[in-house]
Design a protein around this motif. Structure first.
Motif, PDB file in Angstrom:
ATOM      1  N   TYR A 148      28.797  35.728  44.076  1.00 36.79           N
ATOM      2  CA  TYR A 148      28.775  34.261  44.094  1.00 36.79           C
ATOM      3  C   TYR A 148      29.257  33.655  42.775  1.00 36.79           C
ATOM      4  O   TYR A 148      29.181  32.449  42.586  1.00 36.79           O
ATOM      5  N   HIS A 149      29.753  34.488  41.883  1.00 39.84           N
ATOM      6  CA  HIS A 149      30.256  34.013  40.606  1.00 39.84           C
ATOM      7  C   HIS A 149      31.776  33.995  40.618  1.00 39.84           C
ATOM      8  O   HIS A 149      32.420  34.984  40.975  1.00 39.84           O
ATOM      9  N   GLY A 150      32.346  32.871  40.229  1.00 35.43           N
ATOM     10  CA  GLY A 150      33.783  32.775  40.064  1.00 35.43           C
ATOM     11  C   GLY A 150      34.213  33.408  38.746  1.00 35.43           C
ATOM     12  O   GLY A 150      33.416  34.073  38.066  1.00 35.43           O
ATOM     13  N   TRP A 151      35.459  33.174  38.375  1.00 34.35           N
ATOM     14  CA  TRP A 151      36.011  33.863  37.204  1.00 34.35           C
ATOM     15  C   TRP A 151      35.243  33.522  35.936  1.00 34.35           C
ATOM     16  O   TRP A 151      34.890  34.405  35.153  1.00 34.35           O
ATOM     17  N   SER A 154      31.665  34.959  35.953  1.00 31.38           N
ATOM     18  CA  SER A 154      31.739  36.418  35.850  1.00 31.38           C
ATOM     19  C   SER A 154      32.091  36.856  34.436  1.00 31.38           C
ATOM     20  O   SER A 154      31.533  37.820  33.904  1.00 31.38           O
ATOM     21  N   LYS A 209      31.593  30.446  45.586  1.00 28.65           N
ATOM     22  CA  LYS A 209      31.481  30.913  44.212  1.00 28.65           C
ATOM     23  C   LYS A 209      31.371  29.720  43.263  1.00 28.65           C
ATOM     24  O   LYS A 209      31.887  28.643  43.540  1.00 28.65           O
TER      25      LYS A 209
END
Length: 210
Positions: A148-151, A154, A209
Motif C-alpha cells: 500500500y506504499h507508493g514510491w 517505500s 497506494k
C-alpha cells in the motif's frame, strides 16, 4: 528468559501491560470496545521506541490514527460504530476520516505483529545462523505495509529499515521476554483479523497506494 528478580519471573515493562490490555478489549456482547482497543493500541507505541529513533515517523503515524479515532470515543462505545457513522454520512472515503485512520492503524499494528512473530520464531535459521532484526523487519514490511506504499513512502521506509537495532539489543530492551512477545501476538492478531474482516465487509479496505 524474561528478567528474573528473586524467584519471580518479571514480564517486560513494555509488553506486560499491552498483553493484559488486549485481554479485555471486548464488550460483554463480544464486540470491540473503542476505549479499550485504543488504550491497548497506545501501549504498542513503546515498541516503536525500542526499534530506535528511525521508527519515530511510524510511531507518529500510529499515534495520529489513534488520536483521530479517540475524537469519536465519547460518542461511540463500540469501535466499528465509529466507522458506521461515516458510512451513514457517506464520508468513509475521507483521507482524514476515521475509516482511513482505522485502516492504517490496523496495517501498522499488523507490521508489529509480523515483526514480533519473526523475532520469536526465527532465532536460528536452517543454516544455524540467527536472522537479523533488519531482515525480520523487512519481511514484516513486505507482508503488511509495502503493498500500500507508493514510491515515496517505500523509499522513506527503505531508509528506516537501514537503522534498526540488533536483534539481541531489541530483545534485551524488552527484558528478554519471549513469552511476553508471544502473548502480545496472541492477543493482537485475532483482534486485527476482526478489524480486517469488518473493513473488507464494508468495502473500506482501500488498496490504493499512498
Amino acid at each position: 528468559a524474561p528478567l528474573v528478580r528473586g524467584s519471580a519471573v518479571a514480564m517486560s515493562a513494555v509488553l506486560a501491560p499491552l498483553a493484559a490490555a488486549l485481554v479485555s478489549i471486548d464488550s460483554e456482547a463480544g464486540e470491540i470496545r473503542t476505549d479499550k482497543f485504543l488504550a491497548a493500541c497506545r501501549l504498542v507505541l513503546p515498541v516503536f521506541d525500542k526499534l530506535g529513533v528511525a521508527f519515530s515517523a511510524a510511531k507518529s503515524d500510529v499515534r495520529g490514527n489513534i488520536e483521530r479515532l479517540e475524537k469519536r470515543r465519547a460518542k461511540h462505545a463500540l469501535l466499528f460504530d465509529v466507522c458506521k457513522e461515516e458510512i451513514a454520512d457517506d464520508t468513509q472515503g475521507n483521507d482524514v476520516g476515521c475509516c482511513k485512520g482505522l485502516l492504517w492503524l490496523k496495517r501498522f499494528l499488523e507490521f508489529v505483529v509480523a515483526l514480533l512473530e519473526g523475532v520469536v520464531s526465527c532465532d536460528v535459521d536452517e543454516s544455524g545462523n540467527s536472522a537479523s532484526l533488519k531482515t525480520i523487519a523487512q519481511s514484516a514490511y513486505e507482508k503488511t505495509l509495502a503493498p500500500y506504499h507508493g514510491w515515496l513512502a517505500s523509499a522513506a521506509f527503505a531508509v528506516v529499515m537501514q537503522f534498526p537495532p540488533t536483534k539481541h539489543s531489541f530483545i534485551r530492551s524488552l527484558d528478554n521476554d519471549h513469552e511476553g512477545m508471544k502473548k502480545v501476538v496472541r492477543g493482537l492478531k485475532p483482534a486485527l483479523a476482526r478489524v480486517h474482516e469488518f473493513l473488507c465487509e464494508n468495502d473500506l479496505n482501500d488498496p490504493a497506494k499512498v
